[in-house]
Design an enzyme around this catalytic site. Structure first.
Site, PDB file in Angstrom:
ATOM      1  N   GLY A  20       0.611  -1.509   0.545  1.00 53.81           N
ATOM      2  CA  GLY A  20       0.066  -0.183  -0.052  1.00 53.81           C
ATOM      3  C   GLY A  20       0.690   1.355   0.048  1.00 53.81           C
ATOM      4  CG  ASP A  21       3.546   1.892   3.172  1.00 57.75           C
ATOM      5  OD1 ASP A  21       2.512   2.423   3.493  1.00 57.75           O
ATOM      6  OD2 ASP A  21       4.212   1.038   3.825  1.00 57.75           O
TER       7      ASP A  21
END
Length: 309
Positions: free
Chosen positions: A252-253
């Site tokens: 997600g980062d």
């Protein structure tokens, strides 16, 4: 300038244990340490994409020097507030034999009122017009749940764009100040809206509800199923890529970093989603919380398909 905020960083300890079992002695095949925390992960990816950023947040205790040394080694600018407490350790157990991945995350140190005040004053001075500010991850004990709303308002008042990647009350409070984009996963988005989604159409309708309240863009990650990107006027869907999974941490980062990269490089909406999917796939193909490379992402881009829905 890109500013990433990590209010509860962690030293990520990854243990590779084949056939991991609870309640018995397990033998570790290999071990690695990576400085982590969602904002720091974003900065690591951006550095590999030749995008400069500045990390801020809280660090302290036995890991403080390790964080600073690693960030300086990577030539990532940082202005962390030193705290009295100890930065936490998060343990990841990777069982490649059974394809099972277990995260054990500590709560983190208590942040005092004075430490928080020092940080907020530094953050105010740091934000400038047209900066991109990434607010992501959980917070340590002692920090109120409206902190991302507070920081979003500060950044916007200074003319900056805000990307918010949080969950639960941190997200629901944060969106009250109308960030430029939010990036929940599907489960976090269900929690935010208090409803279950049956299909992508339901998710898109939910995103439009949030956009109607002032958030400009919504990027929803769907895990292995891909992602949806919804703006005021359009919605796009991209399938996930099938890749060898070495770690699920940081995908997600990497998608957040992809969005930052897209803004800076003038990519259109479909290109940003394509790049986000490729970044997420490259991330899970990388061990520990090591950042994916631009070369890996560009190779995966060839396989990403995006459609307007």
């Amino acid at each position: 300038m890109v500013i990433t905020v990590t209010l509860n960083p962690a030293m990520d300890k990854t243990l590779n244990i084949d056939d991991f079992n609870v309640g018995v002695v397990n033998r570790v095949g290999s071990i690695r340490y990576d400085i982590g925390g969602k904002g720091i992960n974003v900065s690591k990816v951006l550095k590999n994409f030749n995008v400069e950023s500045k990390c801020t947040g809280f660090i302290g205790g036995m890991w403080e020097s390790s964080f600073k040394e690693e960030l300086e080694k990577r030539k990532i600018n940082n202005e962390f507030i030193t705290i009295n407490g100890d930065t936490r350790t998060n343990t990841k157990v990777v069982d490649d034999l059974n394809k099972v991945y277990t995260d054990i995350n500590e709560a983190g140190p208590n942040i005092s009122h004075d430490e928080l005040e020092v940080f907020i004053n530094k953050f105010k001075a740091m934000c400038n017009k047209d900066d991109i500010v990434v607010l992501s991850g959980g917070v340590a004990p002692g920090i109120e749940k409206n902190i991302y709303g507070t920081l979003t308002k500060i950044a916007k008042d200074n003319g900056a764009f805000v990307i918010l990647d949080a969950e639960g009350e941190l997200l629901s409070e944060g969106i009250k100040e109308k960030p430029y984009i939010i990036k929940p996963n599907d489960m976090e988005f269900e929690l935010l809206l208090g409803k279950k989604f049956k299909n992508n159409d339901d998710i898109i309708e939910g995103a439009k509800e949030v956009i109607a309240k002032g958030v400009s863009n919504v990027l929803i990650s769907l895990g292995s199923k891909g992602a949806l990107f919804v703006t005021k006027d359009k919605a796009y869907y991209a399938k996930g890529l099938v890749v060898p999974v070495k770690s699920t941490v940081g995908a997600g980062d990497s998608m957040v970093a992809a969005f930052v990269y897209g803004i800076i490089n003038g990519l259109n909406e479909m290109e940003i989603l394509r790049f986000s999917i490729a970044c997420g796939a490259a991330s899970v193909s990388t061990e520990g919380t090591e950042a994916c490379s631009l070369e890996d992402v560009q190779e995966l881009l060839k396989r990403v398909e995006v459609e307007e829905v």
